[in-house]
Design a protein around this motif. Structure first.
Motif, short mmCIF file in Angstrom:
data_model
loop_
_atom_site.label_atom_id
_atom_site.label_comp_id
_atom_site.label_asym_id
_atom_site.label_seq_id
_atom_site.Cartn_x
_atom_site.Cartn_y
_atom_site.Cartn_z
N ASN A 29 17.49 5.35 -10.48
CA ASN A 29 16.78 5.18 -11.07
C ASN A 29 14.91 6.48 -10.83
OD1 ASN A 29 17.69 4.92 -13.61
ND2 ASN A 29 16.96 2.63 -12.47
N ARG A 30 15.31 6.01 -9.19
CA ARG A 30 13.58 6.57 -8.42
C ARG A 30 13.92 8.03 -8.11
NH1 ARG A 30 16.05 3.18 -3.18
NH2 ARG A 30 16.80 4.95 -2.81
N ASP A 31 14.42 9.16 -8.62
CA ASP A 31 13.93 10.25 -8.62
C ASP A 31 13.48 10.85 -9.58
OD1 ASP A 31 14.99 10.38 -5.72
OD2 ASP A 31 17.18 10.79 -6.13
N TYR A 32 13.96 10.39 -11.03
CA TYR A 32 13.63 10.53 -12.02
C TYR A 32 12.33 10.08 -13.16
CZ TYR A 32 18.77 12.08 -10.98
OH TYR A 32 18.82 12.84 -10.50
N LEU A 33 11.74 8.50 -12.31
CA LEU A 33 11.15 8.47 -12.71
C LEU A 33 9.34 8.21 -11.69
CD1 LEU A 33 10.73 5.63 -12.82
CD2 LEU A 33 12.69 5.53 -14.69
N TRP A 34 7.68 7.67 -12.30
CA TRP A 34 7.06 7.31 -11.57
C TRP A 34 7.20 5.94 -11.35
CZ3 TRP A 34 3.19 9.40 -8.96
CH2 TRP A 34 1.79 8.15 -8.43
N ILE A 35 6.98 5.20 -10.40
CA ILE A 35 6.99 4.07 -9.26
C ILE A 35 5.09 3.52 -10.08
CG2 ILE A 35 7.29 2.14 -8.62
CD1 ILE A 35 9.67 4.56 -7.41
N ASP A 116 8.42 14.46 -21.02
CA ASP A 116 8.64 15.10 -19.53
C ASP A 116 9.87 15.00 -18.89
OD1 ASP A 116 7.53 14.24 -17.50
OD2 ASP A 116 6.35 14.00 -18.94
N VAL A 117 10.65 15.62 -18.36
CA VAL A 117 11.23 15.33 -17.56
C VAL A 117 12.30 15.92 -16.52
CG1 VAL A 117 13.41 16.33 -18.86
CG2 VAL A 117 14.60 14.40 -18.12
N TYR A 118 12.89 15.90 -15.40
CA TYR A 118 13.07 17.00 -14.53
C TYR A 118 13.69 17.55 -14.87
CZ TYR A 118 9.67 13.88 -11.99
OH TYR A 118 7.77 13.29 -11.84
N PRO A 119 14.24 19.13 -14.40
CA PRO A 119 15.17 19.57 -14.34
C PRO A 119 16.77 18.78 -13.71
CG PRO A 119 13.53 20.94 -13.81
CD PRO A 119 13.35 19.71 -13.52
N ASP A 120 16.75 18.27 -12.43
CA ASP A 120 17.89 17.94 -12.08
C ASP A 120 18.71 16.60 -13.17
OD1 ASP A 120 15.87 15.89 -11.15
OD2 ASP A 120 16.47 16.56 -8.72
N ASN A 121 17.61 16.31 -14.15
CA ASN A 121 18.18 15.02 -14.66
C ASN A 121 18.76 15.67 -15.64
OD1 ASN A 121 18.02 12.53 -16.05
ND2 ASN A 121 16.87 12.11 -15.88
N GLU A 122 19.95 15.81 -15.22
CA GLU A 122 21.16 16.59 -16.16
C GLU A 122 21.32 16.10 -17.04
OE1 GLU A 122 23.65 17.91 -13.87
OE2 GLU A 122 22.57 19.61 -12.40
N ILE A 123 21.71 13.94 -16.78
CA ILE A 123 22.28 13.01 -17.81
C ILE A 123 21.23 12.51 -19.20
CG2 ILE A 123 22.50 11.27 -18.23
CD1 ILE A 123 23.98 11.05 -15.68
N GLN A 152 8.05 20.04 -14.45
CA GLN A 152 8.51 19.27 -15.33
C GLN A 152 8.94 19.79 -16.98
OE1 GLN A 152 5.34 16.93 -14.48
NE2 GLN A 152 6.40 14.91 -15.10
N ILE A 153 10.16 19.43 -17.59
CA ILE A 153 10.39 20.45 -19.21
C ILE A 153 9.70 19.38 -20.01
CG2 ILE A 153 12.27 21.07 -20.03
CD1 ILE A 153 13.99 21.18 -17.50
N ILE A 154 9.17 19.83 -20.68
CA ILE A 154 8.58 19.05 -22.02
C ILE A 154 10.45 19.69 -23.22
CG2 ILE A 154 7.00 19.24 -23.75
CD1 ILE A 154 5.80 18.45 -20.09
N TYR A 155 10.25 18.45 -23.74
CA TYR A 155 10.82 18.25 -25.22
C TYR A 155 10.47 17.56 -26.05
CZ TYR A 155 15.36 19.73 -22.76
OH TYR A 155 16.63 20.64 -21.96
N SER A 156 10.75 18.09 -27.72
CA SER A 156 9.92 16.98 -28.86
C SER A 156 10.51 16.79 -29.65
CB SER A 156 8.68 17.59 -28.77
OG SER A 156 9.01 19.17 -29.44
N LEU A 157 10.59 16.12 -30.24
CA LEU A 157 10.82 15.87 -32.29
C LEU A 157 9.75 15.74 -33.10
CD1 LEU A 157 13.86 15.90 -32.85
CD2 LEU A 157 13.61 13.35 -32.80
N LEU A 158 9.75 16.55 -34.03
CA LEU A 158 9.09 16.47 -34.82
C LEU A 158 10.00 15.56 -36.17
CD1 LEU A 158 7.54 20.73 -35.06
CD2 LEU A 158 6.58 17.89 -33.83
N LYS A 159 8.79 14.82 -36.64
CA LYS A 159 9.04 13.93 -37.97
C LYS A 159 9.84 15.29 -38.68
CE LYS A 159 7.82 10.64 -41.48
NZ LYS A 159 6.30 10.00 -42.06
#
Length: 165
Positions: A29-35, A116-123, A152-159
């Motif tokens: 987990n540690r490479d994909y999020l802030w601790i 947001d997600v890092y580009p190498d977090n393919e899963i 950081q890639i931004i993803y969203s979902l609107l209502k």
């Protein structure tokens, strides 16, 4: 908070902070999020504009992950700041994300769910896109970590997106 078929999502308490930091620090987990620090998580628990949730298996009460989100109730925005699953390849991530999205739009009545997600977090990227989230753009070299400057890639979902499904 809410439940899914196999998971119950509960609010974290100060007693859970060490478990949350251990989840964040886990090698998968540690490479994909802030601790976060103990003090940061304690402040999040006490802040009405944040939610810090634990994911527990209904049958065993075993903790299988957590999420941290920031709420902007005025603008109807739910920012998923962190999510981590400790039990991999069981579908818990998808199950929790589907339940969270439902809760955000149907119970909290939010208008926008984003992360947001890092580009190498393919899963993670594959999961977010399969849930109908839209890629809004890339914050180039937005975060400096031990691995260097990361996009950081931004993803969203609107209502409205959610209601169309």
């Amino acid at each position: 908070m809410f439940t899914t078929e196999r998971i119950k999502v509960v609010e974290a308490t100060k007693e859970d902070i060490d478990v949350i930091i251990a989840i964040e620090s886990h090698k998968e987990n540690r490479d994909y999020l802030w601790i976060g620090t103990y003090e940061e998580h304690e402040a999040e628990i006490n802040d009405p504009n944040h939610v810090l949730w634990l994911f527990k298996e209904k049958e065993t009460e075993r903790i299988v992950g957590y999420a941290l989100a920031r709420l902007d109730m005025i603008s109807g925005i739910f920012e998923l700041r962190r999510i981590a699953i400790t039990v991999k390849h069981k579908g818990y991530g998808r199950e929790v994300m589907e339940g969270m999205i439902r809760y955000v739009f149907e119970v909290l009545k939010m208008n926008r769910f984003w992360l947001d997600v890092y580009p190498d977090n393919e899963i993670g990227i594959k999961l977010y896109e399969s849930l109908g989230m839209k890629k809004e753009g890339v914050l180039r070299q937005h975060y400096k970590s031990e691995r260097g400057f990361l996009d950081q890639i931004i993803y969203s979902l609107l209502k409205s997106d959610y209601l169309e499904k």
